[in-house]
Design an enzyme around this catalytic site. Structure first.
Site, PDB file in Angstrom:
ATOM      1  CG  ASP A  33      -2.009   1.024   1.098  1.00 19.39           C
ATOM      2  OD1 ASP A  33      -3.240   0.416   1.093  1.00 19.39           O
ATOM      3  OD2 ASP A  33      -1.823   2.149   1.086  1.00 19.39           O
ATOM      4  CB  THR A  98      -3.677   4.841  -8.800  1.00 18.98           C
ATOM      5  OG1 THR A  98      -2.468   5.512  -8.062  1.00 18.98           O
ATOM      6  CG2 THR A  98      -4.100   3.417  -7.699  1.00 18.98           C
ATOM      7  CB  THR A 123     -16.728   0.715  -9.046  1.00 16.00           C
ATOM      8  OG1 THR A 123     -17.946   1.484  -8.808  1.00 16.00           O
ATOM      9  CG2 THR A 123     -16.040   1.379 -10.109  1.00 16.00           C
ATOM     10  CG  ASP A 124     -22.352   0.366  -8.571  1.00 12.73           C
ATOM     11  OD1 ASP A 124     -21.377   1.326  -8.568  1.00 12.73           O
ATOM     12  OD2 ASP A 124     -23.169   0.374  -7.999  1.00 12.73           O
ATOM     13  CD  GLU A 125     -19.132   5.916  -8.969  1.00 11.16           C
ATOM     14  OE1 GLU A 125     -18.748   6.789  -9.908  1.00 11.16           O
ATOM     15  OE2 GLU A 125     -19.482   6.218  -7.824  1.00 11.16           O
ATOM     16  CE1 TYR A 147     -12.771   5.078  -8.287  1.00 13.86           C
ATOM     17  CE2 TYR A 147     -15.359   5.237  -8.697  1.00 13.86           C
ATOM     18  CZ  TYR A 147     -14.196   4.674  -8.045  1.00 13.86           C
ATOM     19  OH  TYR A 147     -14.603   3.253  -7.615  1.00 13.86           O
ATOM     20  CB  ALA A 149     -13.446   7.892 -17.333  1.00 10.15           C
ATOM     21  CE  LYS A 151     -11.988   0.840  -9.917  1.00 10.99           C
ATOM     22  NZ  LYS A 151     -10.936   0.141  -8.723  1.00 10.99           N
ATOM     23  CG  ASN A 176     -22.603   3.664  -3.363  1.00  8.59           C
ATOM     24  OD1 ASN A 176     -22.794   3.379  -4.588  1.00  8.59           O
ATOM     25  ND2 ASN A 176     -22.020   4.848  -2.850  1.00  8.59           N
ATOM     26  CE  LYS A 186     -14.881   7.522  -1.341  1.00  9.18           C
ATOM     27  NZ  LYS A 186     -13.689   6.487  -0.905  1.00  9.18           N
ATOM     28  N   PRO A 271     -20.964  17.810 -10.270  1.00 12.54           N
ATOM     29  CG  PRO A 271     -19.681  19.272 -11.029  1.00 12.54           C
ATOM     30  CD  PRO A 271     -19.919  18.638  -9.745  1.00 12.54           C
TER      31      PRO A 271
HETATM   32  P1  NAD Z   1      -9.954   3.485  -0.213  1.00 11.56           P
HETATM   33  O1  NAD Z   1      -9.788   4.920  -0.844  1.00 11.56           O
HETATM   34  O2  NAD Z   1     -10.421   3.634   1.084  1.00 11.56           O
HETATM   35  O3  NAD Z   1      -8.392   2.983  -0.251  1.00 11.56           O
HETATM   36  C1  NAD Z   1      -7.628   2.851  -1.244  1.00 11.56           C
HETATM   37  C2  NAD Z   1      -6.174   2.259  -0.809  1.00 11.56           C
HETATM   38  O4  NAD Z   1      -5.339   2.173  -1.827  1.00 11.56           O
HETATM   39  C3  NAD Z   1      -5.349   3.120   0.326  1.00 11.56           C
HETATM   40  O5  NAD Z   1      -5.112   2.391   1.401  1.00 11.56           O
HETATM   41  C4  NAD Z   1      -4.548   3.785  -0.724  1.00 11.56           C
HETATM   42  O6  NAD Z   1      -3.350   4.001   0.301  1.00 11.56           O
HETATM   43  C5  NAD Z   1      -4.075   2.668  -1.324  1.00 11.56           C
HETATM   44  N1  NAD Z   1      -3.589   3.106  -2.785  1.00 11.56           N
HETATM   45  C6  NAD Z   1      -3.972   4.337  -3.388  1.00 11.56           C
HETATM   46  N2  NAD Z   1      -3.097   4.147  -4.599  1.00 11.56           N
HETATM   47  C7  NAD Z   1      -2.077   3.519  -4.288  1.00 11.56           C
HETATM   48  C8  NAD Z   1      -1.005   3.090  -5.082  1.00 11.56           C
HETATM   49  N3  NAD Z   1      -0.558   3.857  -6.302  1.00 11.56           N
HETATM   50  N4  NAD Z   1      -0.171   2.070  -4.800  1.00 11.56           N
HETATM   51  C9  NAD Z   1      -0.381   1.119  -3.793  1.00 11.56           C
HETATM   52  N5  NAD Z   1      -1.705   1.544  -3.001  1.00 11.56           N
HETATM   53  C10 NAD Z   1      -2.247   2.592  -3.476  1.00 11.56           C
HETATM   54  O7  NAD Z   1     -10.556   2.583  -1.337  1.00 11.56           O
HETATM   55  P2  NAD Z   1     -11.821   1.662  -1.062  1.00 11.56           P
HETATM   56  O8  NAD Z   1     -13.139   2.411  -1.105  1.00 11.56           O
HETATM   57  O9  NAD Z   1     -11.469   0.463   0.064  1.00 11.56           O
HETATM   58  O10 NAD Z   1     -12.040   0.936  -2.409  1.00 11.56           O
HETATM   59  C11 NAD Z   1     -11.118  -0.068  -2.517  1.00 11.56           C
HETATM   60  C12 NAD Z   1     -11.403  -0.540  -4.163  1.00 11.56           C
HETATM   61  O11 NAD Z   1     -12.668  -0.803  -4.375  1.00 11.56           O
HETATM   62  C13 NAD Z   1     -10.999   0.469  -5.226  1.00 11.56           C
HETATM   63  O12 NAD Z   1     -10.677  -0.230  -6.238  1.00 11.56           O
HETATM   64  C14 NAD Z   1     -12.543   0.877  -5.586  1.00 11.56           C
HETATM   65  O13 NAD Z   1     -12.588   1.716  -6.695  1.00 11.56           O
HETATM   66  C15 NAD Z   1     -13.351  -0.236  -5.295  1.00 11.56           C
HETATM   67  N6  NAD Z   1     -14.729  -0.068  -4.957  1.00 11.56           N
HETATM   68  C16 NAD Z   1     -15.221   0.820  -3.727  1.00 11.56           C
HETATM   69  C17 NAD Z   1     -16.310   0.935  -3.522  1.00 11.56           C
HETATM   70  C18 NAD Z   1     -16.762   1.622  -2.147  1.00 11.56           C
HETATM   71  O14 NAD Z   1     -18.117   1.969  -2.110  1.00 11.56           O
HETATM   72  N7  NAD Z   1     -16.009   2.120  -1.489  1.00 11.56           N
HETATM   73  C19 NAD Z   1     -17.579   0.258  -4.177  1.00 11.56           C
HETATM   74  C20 NAD Z   1     -17.195  -0.370  -5.327  1.00 11.56           C
HETATM   75  C21 NAD Z   1     -15.975  -0.574  -5.696  1.00 11.56           C
HETATM   76  O1  DAU Z   2     -21.029   2.823  -6.544  1.00  9.41           O
HETATM   77  C1  DAU Z   2     -19.722   2.578  -6.001  1.00  9.41           C
HETATM   78  C2  DAU Z   2     -18.959   3.715  -5.674  1.00  9.41           C
HETATM   79  O2  DAU Z   2     -19.358   4.156  -4.520  1.00  9.41           O
HETATM   80  C3  DAU Z   2     -17.141   3.340  -5.686  1.00  9.41           C
HETATM   81  O3  DAU Z   2     -17.087   2.806  -6.765  1.00  9.41           O
HETATM   82  C4  DAU Z   2     -16.538   4.575  -5.309  1.00  9.41           C
HETATM   83  O4  DAU Z   2     -15.327   4.397  -4.830  1.00  9.41           O
HETATM   84  C5  DAU Z   2     -17.351   5.098  -4.066  1.00  9.41           C
HETATM   85  O5  DAU Z   2     -17.009   6.359  -3.342  1.00  9.41           O
HETATM   86  C6  DAU Z   2     -18.754   5.439  -4.213  1.00  9.41           C
HETATM   87  O6  DAU Z   2     -19.060   6.586  -4.911  1.00  9.41           O
HETATM   88  P1  DAU Z   2     -20.402   7.401  -4.940  1.00  9.41           P
HETATM   89  O7  DAU Z   2     -19.989   8.792  -5.643  1.00  9.41           O
HETATM   90  O8  DAU Z   2     -21.506   6.903  -5.181  1.00  9.41           O
HETATM   91  O9  DAU Z   2     -20.280   7.609  -3.235  1.00  9.41           O
HETATM   92  P2  DAU Z   2     -20.327   9.012  -2.556  1.00  9.41           P
HETATM   93  O10 DAU Z   2     -20.228   8.221  -0.882  1.00  9.41           O
HETATM   94  O11 DAU Z   2     -19.202   9.783  -2.667  1.00  9.41           O
HETATM   95  O12 DAU Z   2     -21.689   9.532  -2.582  1.00  9.41           O
HETATM   96  C7  DAU Z   2     -22.932   8.728  -2.193  1.00  9.41           C
HETATM   97  C8  DAU Z   2     -24.105   9.491  -2.822  1.00  9.41           C
HETATM   98  O13 DAU Z   2     -24.344  10.647  -1.849  1.00  9.41           O
HETATM   99  C9  DAU Z   2     -24.110  10.003  -4.211  1.00  9.41           C
HETATM  100  O14 DAU Z   2     -25.223  10.377  -4.793  1.00  9.41           O
HETATM  101  C10 DAU Z   2     -23.717  11.401  -3.865  1.00  9.41           C
HETATM  102  C11 DAU Z   2     -24.046  11.677  -2.571  1.00  9.41           C
HETATM  103  N1  DAU Z   2     -23.385  12.813  -1.834  1.00  9.41           N
HETATM  104  C12 DAU Z   2     -22.146  12.425  -1.374  1.00  9.41           C
HETATM  105  C13 DAU Z   2     -21.369  13.101  -0.575  1.00  9.41           C
HETATM  106  C14 DAU Z   2     -19.997  12.943  -0.381  1.00  9.41           C
HETATM  107  C15 DAU Z   2     -23.965  13.910  -1.181  1.00  9.41           C
HETATM  108  O15 DAU Z   2     -24.994  14.127  -1.187  1.00  9.41           O
HETATM  109  N2  DAU Z   2     -23.321  14.631  -0.177  1.00  9.41           N
HETATM  110  C16 DAU Z   2     -21.908  14.548  -0.031  1.00  9.41           C
HETATM  111  O16 DAU Z   2     -21.222  15.172   0.651  1.00  9.41           O
END
Ligand code: NAD
Ligand code: DAU
Length: 332
Positions: A33, A98, A123-125, A147, A149, A151, A176, A186, A271
């Site tokens: 990491d 990354t 991700t579903d995104e 983001y 794009a 992924k 999510n 988040k 946006p």
């Molecule tokens: P996060 O941002 O909490 O953690 C990302 C981790 O990756 C961190 O520990 C960071 O230090 C490490 N990292 C970043 N760049 C790096 C690099 N170049 N080399 C090595 N380590 C690096 O992310 P998360 O929410 O745990 O998401 C993990 C994965 O799951 C991601 O690929 C994300 O796209 C995917 N994902 C997340 C969600 C969600 O809701 N959080 C949903 C669907 C998919």
């Molecule tokens: O769908 C999977 C994705 O979920 C992952 O790939 C991403 O890594 C993760 O960040 C997440 O993306 P979202 O944009 O859906 O999550 P976020 O928590 O940023 O936002 C969730 C919803 O809430 C979204 O519709 C935007 C809204 N939001 C978010 C924030 C941070 C707000 O209304 N206010 C806020 O301050």
């Protein structure tokens, strides 16, 4: 199995490593990491002393370091990513590095070392906004922000390495996630911790965007199953099956934290804000997975976790986060 986990100090990666060490006594983990703002060794403090766990500080874009860390691995699982949509609108460079080049570096290492499996966490995104119905794995990718794009770029590259070089990749695309150890940028951890601090909850636009919420421990069991049972070159959607409008979820958080709805602050929309995500998860269900944590109970447990772990999140909400927050939402 000997596993190389990348990005294991983040939210999902740390939950996955903890799950893995508990569920598979014969497995060992190397965690590579970079420790970006989102990487936090405290997320794994409880397993740091386990002889089956080893931490390597470094970047997945560093080819020689990756080869070194991967050399004895039976599988690589890639969580490393820049993961926050709002940050990708401000500073996209790191996302491309990354989430695209980093995946390329891992693919090359797996190819050269002939590692039998690379599980890439996506991700579903990548499907973009879905007005009706649910995305299937074969649907076209229509990402709508830097983001998603980047992924999608990583996913396509991984699938191309399977087609051209038979690099044994498998991809999960989850909805999510929420749960313990999620960085408070988040929505759920931001809103829970803001509420606990009696600060406003910045709700984007009309608050009617829909997300499908998945408890992180259910995602961990899906990833574990796909790692062991998934097919090479295949993609598996992992959806929580709980779709809810942001405003409804926000009210639920306020109820659970005992705070008034007057804390809701409508703010300018993000946006390119995707209206709705929805996954068809039949394929992973056919492998034998289903989510085990009902949404209401999991949200309650999550709020309780943040209540009980102020010492974890309070330091994260100062420093780097404060500068980001002020840029994103204006001064509090
Ligand atoms: P996060 O941002 O909490 O953690 C990302 C981790 O990756 C961190 O520990 C960071 O230090 C490490 N990292 C970043 N760049 C790096 C690099 N170049 N080399 C090595 N380590 C690096 O992310 P998360 O929410 O745990 O998401 C993990 C994965 O799951 C991601 O690929 C994300 O796209 C995917 N994902 C997340 C969600 C969600 O809701 N959080 C949903 C669907 C998919
Ligand atoms: O769908 C999977 C994705 O979920 C992952 O790939 C991403 O890594 C993760 O960040 C997440 O993306 P979202 O944009 O859906 O999550 P976020 O928590 O940023 O936002 C969730 C919803 O809430 C979204 O519709 C935007 C809204 N939001 C978010 C924030 C941070 C707000 O209304 N206010 C806020 O301050």
């Amino acid at each position: 199995m000997k596993l190389l986990v990348t990005g294991g100090c983040g939210f999902i990666g740390s939950n996955f490593i903890r799950h893995l060490l508990a569920a598979h006594p014969d497995d060992s983990v190397v965690n590579l990491d970079k420790l970006t703002y989102a990487g936090n060794p405290a997320n794994l403090a409880d397993v740091a002393g386990d002889p089956r766990y080893r931490f390597v500080h470094g970047d997945i874009c560093d080819a020689s370091l990756v080869r070194d860390a991967a050399k004895d691995a039976d599988a690589v699982i890639n969580f490393a990513a820049e993961s926050h949509v709002d940050r990708s609108l401000m500073e996209p460079d790191a996302f491309l590095k990354t989430d695209v080049f980093g995946v390329f570096t891992l693919l090359e290492a797996v190819r050269e070392l002939k590692i039998p499996r690379l599980l890439h966490v996506s991700t579903d995104e990548v499907y973009g906004s879905v007005e009706r119905g649910s995305s299937r794995e074969s649907d076209p990718l229509r990402p709508s922000n830097p983001y998603s794009a980047s992924k999608a770029g990583g996913d396509l590259l991984a699938l191309a390495y399977w087609q051209t070089h038979r690099v044994p990749v498998v991809i999960t695309r989850s909805s999510n996630n929420f749960g313990p150890y999620q960085y408070p940028e988040k929505m759920i951890p931001l809103f829970v911790t803001n509420a606990l601090e009696d600060q406003p909850l910045p709700l984007y636009g009309d608050g009617k965007n829909v997300r499908d919420w998945l408890y992180v421990l259910d995602n961990c069991t899906a990833i574990d199953l796909v790692l062991r049972k998934g097919g090479d070159g295949e993609v598996y959607n992992v959806g929580g099956g709980h779709e809810v409008e942001n405003v409804v979820l926000t009210r639920q958080i306020l109820r659970l934290t005992g705070r008034p709805e007057t804390l809701i602050r409508p703010v300018k929309d993000r946006p390119g804000h995707d209206r709705r995500y929805s996954l068809d998860s039949k394929k992973v269900q056919q492998l034998g997975w289903k989510p085990r944590h009902p949404f209401g109970a999991a949200l309650e447990a999550t709020v309780a976790w943040y209540r009980g772990h102020e010492a974890w999140w309070r330091p994260l909400k100062s420093g780097e986060f404060r500068a980001y927050y002020e840029k994103q939402y204006g001064r509090r």
